[in-house]
Motif scaffolding. Structure first.
Motif, mmCIF file in Angstrom:
data_model
loop_
_atom_site.group_PDB
_atom_site.id
_atom_site.type_symbol
_atom_site.label_atom_id
_atom_site.label_comp_id
_atom_site.label_asym_id
_atom_site.label_seq_id
_atom_site.Cartn_x
_atom_site.Cartn_y
_atom_site.Cartn_z
ATOM 1 N N LEU A 31 84.277 89.980 75.947
ATOM 2 C CA LEU A 31 84.877 88.750 76.689
ATOM 3 C C LEU A 31 86.218 88.769 76.938
ATOM 4 O O LEU A 31 86.821 88.292 77.949
ATOM 5 C CB LEU A 31 84.237 87.430 75.859
ATOM 6 C CG LEU A 31 84.434 86.040 76.204
ATOM 7 C CD1 LEU A 31 84.043 86.037 77.695
ATOM 8 C CD2 LEU A 31 84.253 84.972 75.264
ATOM 9 N N GLU B 164 88.249 88.912 80.341
ATOM 10 C CA GLU B 164 88.974 87.520 80.621
ATOM 11 C C GLU B 164 90.448 87.822 80.651
ATOM 12 O O GLU B 164 91.188 87.237 81.373
ATOM 13 C CB GLU B 164 88.379 86.318 79.768
ATOM 14 C CG GLU B 164 89.180 84.990 80.227
ATOM 15 C CD GLU B 164 88.798 84.543 81.469
ATOM 16 O OE1 GLU B 164 89.136 83.454 81.956
ATOM 17 O OE2 GLU B 164 87.638 84.970 81.759
ATOM 18 N N TRP B 165 91.063 88.443 79.740
ATOM 19 C CA TRP B 165 92.430 88.456 79.386
ATOM 20 C C TRP B 165 93.325 89.713 80.084
ATOM 21 O O TRP B 165 94.361 89.600 80.258
ATOM 22 C CB TRP B 165 92.927 88.411 78.187
ATOM 23 C CG TRP B 165 92.723 86.989 77.269
ATOM 24 C CD1 TRP B 165 91.977 85.841 78.056
ATOM 25 C CD2 TRP B 165 92.463 86.656 75.878
ATOM 26 N NE1 TRP B 165 92.075 84.997 77.218
ATOM 27 C CE2 TRP B 165 92.321 85.317 76.024
ATOM 28 C CE3 TRP B 165 93.312 87.518 75.161
ATOM 29 C CZ2 TRP B 165 92.290 84.628 74.686
ATOM 30 C CZ3 TRP B 165 93.113 86.754 73.526
ATOM 31 C CH2 TRP B 165 92.955 85.352 73.535
ATOM 32 N N PRO C 270 90.730 93.460 85.400
ATOM 33 C CA PRO C 270 89.487 93.609 84.506
ATOM 34 C C PRO C 270 89.086 95.188 84.610
ATOM 35 O O PRO C 270 88.997 95.522 85.652
ATOM 36 C CB PRO C 270 88.628 92.652 85.346
ATOM 37 C CG PRO C 270 89.589 91.706 85.892
ATOM 38 C CD PRO C 270 90.672 92.565 86.268
ATOM 39 N N ILE D 277 83.015 84.360 82.141
ATOM 40 C CA ILE D 277 84.234 84.718 82.404
ATOM 41 C C ILE D 277 84.688 83.945 83.777
ATOM 42 O O ILE D 277 83.986 83.424 84.782
ATOM 43 C CB ILE D 277 84.526 86.120 82.720
ATOM 44 C CG1 ILE D 277 83.192 86.694 83.499
ATOM 45 C CG2 ILE D 277 84.550 86.903 81.085
ATOM 46 C CD1 ILE D 277 83.287 88.370 83.652
ATOM 47 N N THR D 278 85.835 83.726 83.961
ATOM 48 C CA THR D 278 86.305 83.165 85.416
ATOM 49 C C THR D 278 86.744 84.067 86.272
ATOM 50 O O THR D 278 87.390 83.902 87.210
ATOM 51 C CB THR D 278 87.534 82.158 84.972
ATOM 52 O OG1 THR D 278 88.760 83.033 84.230
ATOM 53 C CG2 THR D 278 86.978 81.210 83.925
ATOM 54 N N LYS D 279 86.759 85.486 85.939
ATOM 55 C CA LYS D 279 87.209 86.528 86.736
ATOM 56 C C LYS D 279 85.844 87.470 87.092
ATOM 57 O O LYS D 279 84.984 87.592 86.361
ATOM 58 C CB LYS D 279 88.384 87.545 86.003
ATOM 59 C CG LYS D 279 89.551 86.779 85.733
ATOM 60 C CD LYS D 279 90.683 87.973 85.089
ATOM 61 C CE LYS D 279 91.671 87.066 84.556
ATOM 62 N NZ LYS D 279 92.845 87.977 83.833
ATOM 63 N N CYS E 146 84.068 90.929 86.856
ATOM 64 C CA CYS E 146 84.137 92.310 86.020
ATOM 65 C C CYS E 146 82.973 92.950 86.017
ATOM 66 O O CYS E 146 81.659 92.283 85.977
ATOM 67 C CB CYS E 146 84.418 91.690 84.410
ATOM 68 S SG CYS E 146 84.597 93.017 83.526
ATOM 69 N N VAL F 20 87.717 81.256 74.829
ATOM 70 C CA VAL F 20 88.189 82.217 75.855
ATOM 71 C C VAL F 20 87.193 82.209 77.097
ATOM 72 O O VAL F 20 85.735 82.174 77.041
ATOM 73 C CB VAL F 20 88.032 83.558 75.052
ATOM 74 C CG1 VAL F 20 88.215 84.850 76.193
ATOM 75 C CG2 VAL F 20 88.712 83.600 73.862
ATOM 76 N N GLY F 21 87.776 81.960 78.318
ATOM 77 C CA GLY F 21 86.786 81.614 79.442
ATOM 78 C C GLY F 21 86.150 80.513 79.094
ATOM 79 O O GLY F 21 86.554 79.373 78.649
ATOM 80 N N LYS F 22 84.593 80.540 79.278
ATOM 81 C CA LYS F 22 84.062 79.284 79.138
ATOM 82 C C LYS F 22 83.263 79.439 77.738
ATOM 83 O O LYS F 22 82.346 78.523 77.607
ATOM 84 C CB LYS F 22 82.916 79.345 80.407
ATOM 85 C CG LYS F 22 83.345 79.427 81.695
ATOM 86 C CD LYS F 22 82.352 79.431 82.501
ATOM 87 C CE LYS F 22 82.939 79.759 83.956
ATOM 88 N NZ LYS F 22 81.861 79.789 85.081
#
Length: 380
Positions: free
Chosen positions: A21, A25-26, A30, A54-56, A58, A325-327
């Motif tokens: 995760l 995410e970070w 990615p 995640i918001t990205k 990957c 972290v993320g959602k």
């Protein structure tokens, strides 16, 4: 990560969950992440959980790690991978490190197991890629922090030796009830192992071994009282690296007051058991609950005389709580264990390390202020 990499995560448990995760995410770019586990359905479930959190964008690819040896699928994955992040039980570490060496991948693991670590050190001696061992929280982050404080103390006070270097970590619940005053926030077998196996320490400037749970003491950290005692594995390679430079060095595990007397009573009843670690684990799991709402307490101190023979002491303490972290919400034990191994992965992928890299080999300032470390541990 600053550019795209192909990363293999071995395991699909709580720490593998956090590693995947956070990487997704970070990372600035990615990575492609292969998630391997002996139960394929668990790897698939984890990949879906990451994707939902995640918001990205990957790429997440689950695969099966066979217990019988290499399969065609495993060979295909290993040929594509650049690094294995080993989140499997410590007993599997030499096997996974062997795959990394055979397929010219970097490797990083989390295990505190001393025997398996020694096996990998031998295996990686002539490797063309880097192998960072014991790169979690304890062993891992705490050792780099301890080495940093030792080096800064010696530099600032113009000395080459110190009296004491002590470093402690507790993966704790916020509350504790009788009779055990504890709750599981991570692996029960890991807890049982660190209580039973010997601890590596320095006494009289020499590396030696002492039985775990034989030097209990009380300590106040940020105004709260804890008990600490020797446990195995957490010292990493500092007893080797700092022998001759530190009179007394040890790693101790922090617990709420009342836990160690209870655990000692259980251990005293294990004399007739052939497998004391398994027996202690079973005893604990019958009485100690698993608790999600956790905290990590860590403490490092160095003490000695400066060049003018004035006694000095420096300390660092931290409390780390669960973090989103993320959602997804991750437990403190997850973020504090996952981010050091990820920081080590970035270090390996962006540098030219070969062979074994132990905790004293890592540049403290660069690591402790790394882009994955700081959001969890803060700056040093």
């Amino acid at each position: 990560m600053k550019k795209h990499h192909t990363i293999i995560i071995a395991g699909a448990g709580g720490i593998a969950q956090a590693v995947a995760l956070i990487l997704a995410e970070w990372s600035k770019v990615p990575p492609t992440i292969y998630i391997g586990n002996r139960t394929l359905s668990k790897a698939k479930k984890l990949a879906q959980w990451i994707e939902n959190g995640i918001t990205k964008s990957c790429i997440l690819i689950p695969f099966h790690i066979s217990e019988e040896g290499l399969t065609k699928e495993m060979k295909g994955v290993f040929n594509k991978g650049e690094i294995i992040l080993d989140c499997l039980p410590g007993t599997q570490a030499p096997k996974m490190a062997g795959y990394a060496k055979d397929y010219y991948m970097h490797y990083a693991n989390l295990t505190e197991y001393i025997t398996e670590t020694q096996q990998i050190i031998k295996l990686a001696k002539n490797a063309t890629t880097g192998f960072v061992l014991q790169s979690g929280l304890a062993p891992g982050y705490i050792n780099v922090l301890a080495n940093h404080l030792f080096l800064e103390f010696c530099k600032d006070y113009q000395v080459h030796k110190v009296d004491k270097l002590e470093f402690k970590v507790g993966a704790l619940t916020k509350n504790a009830v009788a009779p055990h005053y504890y709750g599981f926030t991570w692996s029960p077998v890991g807890v049982a192992t660190e209580y039973i196996q010997d601890a590596e320490v320095i006494r009289d400037f020499k590396k030696t071994r002492l039985p775990s749970l034989t030097e209990r003491a009380t300590i106040i950290i940020d105004g709260i009282t804890y008990e600490d005692d020797l446990t195995s594995g957490g010292a990493a390679n500092l007893p080797d690296a700092l022998a001759g430079k530190v009179n007394i060095l040890d790693y101790k595990t922090l617990r709420h007051p009342g836990h160690y007397p209870w655990i000692q009573e259980q251990i005293n009843n294990l004399a007739t058991f052939e497998k004391p670690i398994e027996a202690l684990q079973q005893i604990m799991e019958k009485q100690i609950p698993h608790i999600e709402d956790d905290q990590i307490i860590l403490y490092v101190a160095v003490q000695g005389k400066d060049k003018n023979s004035i006694l000095r002491r420096r300390e660092i303490s931290k409390q780390i709580l669960p973090q989103k972290v993320g959602k997804h919400q991750l437990r403190a034990i997850q973020t504090t264990t996952a981010t050091p191994i990820i920081q080590c992965a970035q270090m390996l992928l962006e540098s030219r390390y070969k062979g074994t890299v132990l905790q004293s080999d890592i540049d403290p300032k660069s690591f402790l202020n790394g882009n994955f470390i700081v959001p969890v541990y803060g700056n040093i």
